[in-house]
Design a protein around this motif. Structure first.
Motif: not given
Length: 97
Positions: A28, A6, A35, A23-26, A4, A59-61
């Motif tokens: 969250q 980044y 984490q 990173v992915s919002s996942r 992977q 990340w954004e959530y």
């Protein structure tokens, strides 16, 4: 072997080397332990790739910006957003599993 990659922002701010990893919002929905494990894993790969500094996840959530960074750096990260991170992307970090 799976890998992977980044895109990261490797910056020096306030005398500190920071490796900011979007990173992915996942993230969250992960537990704090998960984490931290992700953060430690990326720290290992960053060190292995010769990137110096502390890995910080961002990340954004929803419409909110989140981060996992050392407590002394929280004021700096609280004034950050994904536009700042995107404008500072300057490295690729590939993780082999």
């Amino acid at each position: 072997m799976a890998s992977q990659t980044y895109e990261v922002a490797h910056i020096r701010e306030q005398g500190q080397d920071m490796i900011i990893v979007p990173v992915s919002s996942r993230v969250q929905s992960m537990s704090s332990q998960q984490q931290n494990e992700l953060n430690q894993s990326l720290q290992y790969y960053a060190n292995d790739a010769g990137l110096f500094g502390e890995v910080c996840l961002v990340w954004e959530y929803g419409n909110r910006f989140y981060f996992l960074a050392p407590r002394p750096w929280h004021p700096f990260f609280k004034n950050m957003d994904m536009r700042f991170v995107a404008s500072n992307i300057n490295r690729k970090l590939t993780c082999m599993s």
